[in-house]
Design a protein around this motif. Structure first.
Motif, PDB file in Angstrom:
ATOM      1  N   GLU A   3       0.818  -1.210   0.000  1.00 44.67           N
ATOM      2  CA  GLU A   3       0.000   0.000   0.000  1.00 44.67           C
ATOM      3  C   GLU A   3       0.853   1.262   0.000  1.00 44.67           C
ATOM      4  O   GLU A   3       0.498   2.250  -0.655  1.00 44.67           O
ATOM      5  CB  GLU A   3      -0.957   0.006   1.204  1.00 44.67           C
ATOM      6  CG  GLU A   3      -2.121  -0.942   1.095  1.00 44.67           C
ATOM      7  CD  GLU A   3      -1.791  -2.397   1.410  1.00 44.67           C
ATOM      8  OE1 GLU A   3      -2.675  -3.244   1.263  1.00 44.67           O
ATOM      9  OE2 GLU A   3      -0.650  -2.701   1.812  1.00 44.67           O
ATOM     10  N   LEU A   4       1.982   1.244   0.700  1.00 45.84           N
ATOM     11  CA  LEU A   4       2.853   2.422   0.737  1.00 45.84           C
ATOM     12  C   LEU A   4       3.425   2.707  -0.649  1.00 45.84           C
ATOM     13  O   LEU A   4       3.460   3.863  -1.084  1.00 45.84           O
ATOM     14  CB  LEU A   4       3.984   2.236   1.753  1.00 45.84           C
ATOM     15  CG  LEU A   4       4.872   3.454   2.005  1.00 45.84           C
ATOM     16  CD1 LEU A   4       4.047   4.658   2.460  1.00 45.84           C
ATOM     17  CD2 LEU A   4       5.929   3.125   3.051  1.00 45.84           C
ATOM     18  N   GLY A   5       3.813   1.681  -1.371  1.00 44.30           N
ATOM     19  CA  GLY A   5       4.306   1.860  -2.742  1.00 44.30           C
ATOM     20  C   GLY A   5       3.224   2.420  -3.648  1.00 44.30           C
ATOM     21  O   GLY A   5       3.493   3.273  -4.509  1.00 44.30           O
ATOM     22  N   HIS A   9       3.273   6.060  -5.610  1.00 43.70           N
ATOM     23  CA  HIS A   9       2.997   6.162  -7.047  1.00 43.70           C
ATOM     24  C   HIS A   9       1.875   7.173  -7.310  1.00 43.70           C
ATOM     25  O   HIS A   9       1.983   8.012  -8.213  1.00 43.70           O
ATOM     26  CB  HIS A   9       2.633   4.792  -7.620  1.00 43.70           C
ATOM     27  CG  HIS A   9       2.268   4.826  -9.058  1.00 43.70           C
ATOM     28  ND1 HIS A   9       3.193   5.026 -10.054  1.00 43.70           N
ATOM     29  CD2 HIS A   9       1.068   4.720  -9.674  1.00 43.70           C
ATOM     30  CE1 HIS A   9       2.575   5.035 -11.222  1.00 43.70           C
ATOM     31  NE2 HIS A   9       1.291   4.850 -11.011  1.00 43.70           N
ATOM     32  N   ILE A  10       0.819   7.102  -6.528  1.00 43.29           N
ATOM     33  CA  ILE A  10      -0.305   8.035  -6.678  1.00 43.29           C
ATOM     34  C   ILE A  10       0.156   9.464  -6.431  1.00 43.29           C
ATOM     35  O   ILE A  10      -0.164  10.378  -7.195  1.00 43.29           O
ATOM     36  CB  ILE A  10      -1.459   7.665  -5.721  1.00 43.29           C
ATOM     37  CG1 ILE A  10      -2.094   6.331  -6.137  1.00 43.29           C
ATOM     38  CG2 ILE A  10      -2.514   8.765  -5.670  1.00 43.29           C
ATOM     39  CD1 ILE A  10      -3.011   5.731  -5.086  1.00 43.29           C
ATOM     40  N   ILE A  11       0.931   9.667  -5.376  1.00 39.11           N
ATOM     41  CA  ILE A  11       1.408  11.013  -5.048  1.00 39.11           C
ATOM     42  C   ILE A  11       2.303  11.549  -6.165  1.00 39.11           C
ATOM     43  O   ILE A  11       2.176  12.708  -6.566  1.00 39.11           O
ATOM     44  CB  ILE A  11       2.111  11.035  -3.676  1.00 39.11           C
ATOM     45  CG1 ILE A  11       1.056  10.891  -2.578  1.00 39.11           C
ATOM     46  CG2 ILE A  11       2.936  12.306  -3.491  1.00 39.11           C
ATOM     47  CD1 ILE A  11       1.612  10.748  -1.172  1.00 39.11           C
ATOM     48  N   ASP A  12       3.200  10.723  -6.686  1.00 40.88           N
ATOM     49  CA  ASP A  12       4.052  11.153  -7.804  1.00 40.88           C
ATOM     50  C   ASP A  12       3.200  11.573  -9.002  1.00 40.88           C
ATOM     51  O   ASP A  12       3.459  12.610  -9.629  1.00 40.88           O
ATOM     52  CB  ASP A  12       5.012  10.039  -8.224  1.00 40.88           C
ATOM     53  CG  ASP A  12       6.129   9.802  -7.219  1.00 40.88           C
ATOM     54  OD1 ASP A  12       6.340  10.663  -6.339  1.00 40.88           O
ATOM     55  OD2 ASP A  12       6.789   8.741  -7.320  1.00 40.88           O
ATOM     56  N   TYR A  43      -5.116   0.198   5.439  1.00 36.00           N
ATOM     57  CA  TYR A  43      -3.665   0.389   5.322  1.00 36.00           C
ATOM     58  C   TYR A  43      -3.360   1.507   4.328  1.00 36.00           C
ATOM     59  O   TYR A  43      -2.482   2.335   4.557  1.00 36.00           O
ATOM     60  CB  TYR A  43      -2.963  -0.873   4.854  1.00 36.00           C
ATOM     61  CG  TYR A  43      -2.975  -2.036   5.811  1.00 36.00           C
ATOM     62  CD1 TYR A  43      -3.428  -1.909   7.120  1.00 36.00           C
ATOM     63  CD2 TYR A  43      -2.529  -3.282   5.407  1.00 36.00           C
ATOM     64  CE1 TYR A  43      -3.441  -2.983   7.980  1.00 36.00           C
ATOM     65  CE2 TYR A  43      -2.532  -4.368   6.270  1.00 36.00           C
ATOM     66  CZ  TYR A  43      -2.987  -4.210   7.561  1.00 36.00           C
ATOM     67  OH  TYR A  43      -2.990  -5.275   8.403  1.00 36.00           O
ATOM     68  N   LEU A  44      -4.086   1.495   3.210  1.00 29.97           N
ATOM     69  CA  LEU A  44      -3.887   2.515   2.178  1.00 29.97           C
ATOM     70  C   LEU A  44      -4.140   3.910   2.753  1.00 29.97           C
ATOM     71  O   LEU A  44      -3.353   4.829   2.540  1.00 29.97           O
ATOM     72  CB  LEU A  44      -4.805   2.247   0.987  1.00 29.97           C
ATOM     73  CG  LEU A  44      -4.595   3.143  -0.221  1.00 29.97           C
ATOM     74  CD1 LEU A  44      -3.331   2.717  -0.970  1.00 29.97           C
ATOM     75  CD2 LEU A  44      -5.788   3.074  -1.152  1.00 29.97           C
ATOM     76  N   LYS A  45      -5.227   4.055   3.500  1.00 34.01           N
ATOM     77  CA  LYS A  45      -5.570   5.362   4.071  1.00 34.01           C
ATOM     78  C   LYS A  45      -4.565   5.799   5.134  1.00 34.01           C
ATOM     79  O   LYS A  45      -4.238   6.983   5.224  1.00 34.01           O
ATOM     80  CB  LYS A  45      -6.996   5.345   4.610  1.00 34.01           C
ATOM     81  CG  LYS A  45      -8.005   5.354   3.470  1.00 34.01           C
ATOM     82  CD  LYS A  45      -9.429   5.359   3.953  1.00 34.01           C
ATOM     83  CE  LYS A  45     -10.364   5.422   2.749  1.00 34.01           C
ATOM     84  NZ  LYS A  45     -11.761   5.250   3.125  1.00 34.01           N
ATOM     85  N   ASP A  46      -4.058   4.852   5.925  1.00 37.79           N
ATOM     86  CA  ASP A  46      -3.017   5.197   6.909  1.00 37.79           C
ATOM     87  C   ASP A  46      -1.745   5.671   6.206  1.00 37.79           C
ATOM     88  O   ASP A  46      -1.139   6.671   6.608  1.00 37.79           O
ATOM     89  CB  ASP A  46      -2.690   4.004   7.806  1.00 37.79           C
ATOM     90  CG  ASP A  46      -3.755   3.739   8.853  1.00 37.79           C
ATOM     91  OD1 ASP A  46      -4.592   4.628   9.097  1.00 37.79           O
ATOM     92  OD2 ASP A  46      -3.747   2.633   9.421  1.00 37.79           O
ATOM     93  N   CYS A  47      -1.345   4.956   5.158  1.00 36.42           N
ATOM     94  CA  CYS A  47      -0.165   5.356   4.380  1.00 36.42           C
ATOM     95  C   CYS A  47      -0.383   6.716   3.737  1.00 36.42           C
ATOM     96  O   CYS A  47       0.531   7.541   3.690  1.00 36.42           O
ATOM     97  CB  CYS A  47       0.152   4.306   3.310  1.00 36.42           C
ATOM     98  SG  CYS A  47       0.730   2.732   3.963  1.00 36.42           S
ATOM     99  N   TRP A  48      -1.591   6.938   3.235  1.00 35.57           N
ATOM    100  CA  TRP A  48      -1.927   8.209   2.594  1.00 35.57           C
ATOM    101  C   TRP A  48      -1.731   9.369   3.569  1.00 35.57           C
ATOM    102  O   TRP A  48      -1.106  10.367   3.234  1.00 35.57           O
ATOM    103  CB  TRP A  48      -3.360   8.181   2.076  1.00 35.57           C
ATOM    104  CG  TRP A  48      -3.798   9.503   1.546  1.00 35.57           C
ATOM    105  CD1 TRP A  48      -4.506  10.454   2.202  1.00 35.57           C
ATOM    106  CD2 TRP A  48      -3.508  10.046   0.253  1.00 35.57           C
ATOM    107  NE1 TRP A  48      -4.686  11.564   1.396  1.00 35.57           N
ATOM    108  CE2 TRP A  48      -4.085  11.330   0.200  1.00 35.57           C
ATOM    109  CE3 TRP A  48      -2.827   9.562  -0.855  1.00 35.57           C
ATOM    110  CZ2 TRP A  48      -3.997  12.128  -0.937  1.00 35.57           C
ATOM    111  CZ3 TRP A  48      -2.737  10.362  -1.975  1.00 35.57           C
ATOM    112  CH2 TRP A  48      -3.319  11.632  -2.012  1.00 35.57           C
ATOM    113  N   LYS A  49      -2.297   9.240   4.771  1.00 33.88           N
ATOM    114  CA  LYS A  49      -2.187  10.324   5.763  1.00 33.88           C
ATOM    115  C   LYS A  49      -0.724  10.677   6.029  1.00 33.88           C
ATOM    116  O   LYS A  49      -0.362  11.844   6.095  1.00 33.88           O
ATOM    117  CB  LYS A  49      -2.867   9.922   7.074  1.00 33.88           C
ATOM    118  CG  LYS A  49      -4.363   9.911   6.996  1.00 33.88           C
ATOM    119  CD  LYS A  49      -4.948   9.438   8.315  1.00 33.88           C
ATOM    120  CE  LYS A  49      -6.428   9.175   8.175  1.00 33.88           C
ATOM    121  NZ  LYS A  49      -6.989   8.551   9.373  1.00 33.88           N
TER     122      LYS A  49
END
Length: 114
Positions: A3-5, A9-12, A43-49
């Motif tokens: 999820e962090l990867g 990728h989304i942020i880039d 997990y995705l939302k935690d990584c996003w924050k």
């Protein structure tokens, strides 16, 4: 934890789009997640924050996720059905000549600038 990867990728991608469109701030990002994508929403939302707060463009932006139901197509009878409930065996004809047509995606659907 992939999820962090995915978040990186989304942020880039969002920072590139933001630069091209001269965005100053993003308020929310809507992401479509396939039901069988293997991505864990919490997990995705935690990584996003954590990761979004390191970006001037995305600091404080909300991540909204929408689930895409998994669907499988049966080549024997030509019907589609819910993958999670029935797996690879067609519930209509009991055929096994099937393949996934939806539900494995992870796509940015919408970006809301503020």
């Amino acid at each position: 934890m992939h999820e962090l990867g995915i978040v990186f990728h989304i942020i880039d991608s969002l920072e590139a789009v933001g630069k091209e469109n001269r965005l100053m701030k993003v308020g929310s990002v809507t992401l479509e997640l396939g039901e069988v994508s293997g991505v864990v929403d919490s997990y995705l939302k935690d990584c996003w924050k954590w990761a979004a707060d390191k970006s001037d463009l995305l600091r404080g932006a909300k991540l909204i996720t929408l689930e895409i139901p998994a669907e499988t197509f049966c080549e024997d009878c030509g019907k589609t059905y819910g993958t999670v409930m029935h797996g690879k065996t067609c519930p209509y004809c009991a055929g096994g000549n099937t393949y996934l047509v939806a539900g494995n995606e992870c796509n940015i659907k919408e970006i809301e600038a503020c």
